[in-house]
Write an enzyme that holds these catalytic residues in place. Sequence first.
Site, PDB file in Angstrom:
ATOM      1  N   HIS A  17      23.502  11.762  32.933  1.00 48.07           N
ATOM      2  CA  HIS A  17      22.186  11.456  31.909  1.00 48.07           C
ATOM      3  C   HIS A  17      21.660  12.529  31.310  1.00 48.07           C
ATOM      4  CE1 HIS A  17      19.506  12.658  35.482  1.00 48.07           C
ATOM      5  NE2 HIS A  17      18.681  13.408  34.551  1.00 48.07           N
TER       6      HIS A  17
ATOM      7  N   ASP B 216      26.004   8.970  38.500  1.00 48.46           N
ATOM      8  CA  ASP B 216      25.378  10.028  37.538  1.00 48.46           C
ATOM      9  C   ASP B 216      25.715  11.409  37.566  1.00 48.46           C
ATOM     10  OD1 ASP B 216      23.510  10.744  35.516  1.00 48.46           O
ATOM     11  OD2 ASP B 216      21.825  10.905  36.973  1.00 48.46           O
TER      12      ASP B 216
ATOM     13  N   SER C 153      17.227  18.141  36.248  1.00 49.73           N
ATOM     14  CA  SER C 153      18.235  17.276  36.792  1.00 49.73           C
ATOM     15  C   SER C 153      19.616  18.020  36.579  1.00 49.73           C
ATOM     16  CB  SER C 153      18.037  16.204  35.583  1.00 49.73           C
ATOM     17  OG  SER C 153      17.362  15.319  35.804  1.00 49.73           O
TER      18      SER C 153
ATOM     19  N   ILE D  72      13.436  11.913  40.035  1.00 53.39           N
ATOM     20  CA  ILE D  72      12.099  12.192  40.985  1.00 53.39           C
ATOM     21  C   ILE D  72      11.564  10.639  41.118  1.00 53.39           C
ATOM     22  CG2 ILE D  72      11.826  14.631  40.224  1.00 53.39           C
ATOM     23  CD1 ILE D  72       9.815  13.749  38.153  1.00 53.39           C
TER      24      ILE D  72
END
Length: 451
Positions: A108, A138, A212, A230
């Site tokens: 992402h 991801d 991230s 989170i």
Amino acid sequence: MNLMKRVSASLLILFSSCVFAGLPTHDSQGQPLPSLAPMLESVNSAVVNISTYSNRQLYNPLLNDPFFRRFFNIPDEQYRQQTERREQSAGSGVIVDAGDGVVLTNFHVIKDADEIQVSLIDGRSFKAELQGVDPELDIAVLKIDAKNLSEVKMSNSENLKVGDFVVAIGNPFGLGQTVTTGIVSALGRSGLGIEGYENFIQTDASINPGNSGGALVNLRGELIGINTAIISRGGGNIGIGFAIPTNMAKASMEQILADGEVRRGQLGVGIQDITSDLRDAFGLKRGEFGVLVTGVAEDSPAEEAGIEAGDIILSIDGVPTKNSSQLRSLVGVKRIGEEVKVALFRDGERITLGVKVGDPRRIAATGEVGHELLAGVRFENQADREGVVVTSLDRNSAAAFAGLRPGDLIVSVNRQRVRDLDDMEKALGREASEVLLRVNRGRGSFFVLLR
């Protein structure tokens, strides 16, 4: 009283020595103090900032009309300038192979990016090449052409214990490299609806937007996870963060670097979680966990290995399987053709079978899905992966009362296209109040709403 103080002081010194062994520093008086600084000196240079750039075409109902542009004599160049916008976002990444310049980050973070820039802590910046992605986990793999890089050694995340100290490193809110500390709060977190395959490390080390793709390391400076998500009401840290375990990230990375993509295998079993009633019915002891096999696909690896409906899968390659999501994640990181050791509980006995992970395109998976509104309904993947077939259902089930029949082909769930049971599980999510099914029957198509 003095004895108690001496014992407490001794325990405190012992605890500090165990936790921060090998990481001493000194204060201004030369007294030794525990510190993470020596470890971070070797790790920080391998954690990078990632900036992505993308060009977006804005929709303007007037400027997009050629007649309007000609009437007001607006040149095409001016039109493009007014309708194009360059967007930038930031995240983090980790260099895991200094020789080849391999960087791990989240999918992402780089999704829809036209350009990816990797910046090092020493001020250097490089344009990155995207090697491949694994959206379901991801994970994204990048490469940069650079010399004199540092890397973070990847540790076996299966050795983690709840309570282990961890350090999160990343680029929160675009501030630049930041370090936070905490502990492992929980392991094997799933069912969050964040990713397709979930087996998260939960930590209270502060993880904020921009972290991230950054590193979660242990006190030896070894990578144990990729910071990913989170839980927060206001967008900031509240002490509940999640990281992808390195074992899962590494498995995806190796497939991407070797083949350019990730192909997940299956065993060919239908599964469901064990409830307290089922635990008693099948003779599992209190405190024991597993996943119940509800069906076995014909000619599947599971059938060839001897797995039967009613077996309870206790572990995969020695890793306990506490729920269906964890089982799917453990199998999903294995290569097609790789043999796994499946520990089963059958008729009061524990047995272990070797099962080769199969190609899902060759498995007609069958079973039930873990949603209460579809309890009592059995499904099977259609051979051409165009939907999920209802093979049987209980007469008193909610689906039967709603009009579902054996032979119906389910092509969408909750307005999401489904091609197999995995797609169906994801589309169902955790919401139990209602399920909207689109069903093909004969030459017709209709919707069924379950409440």
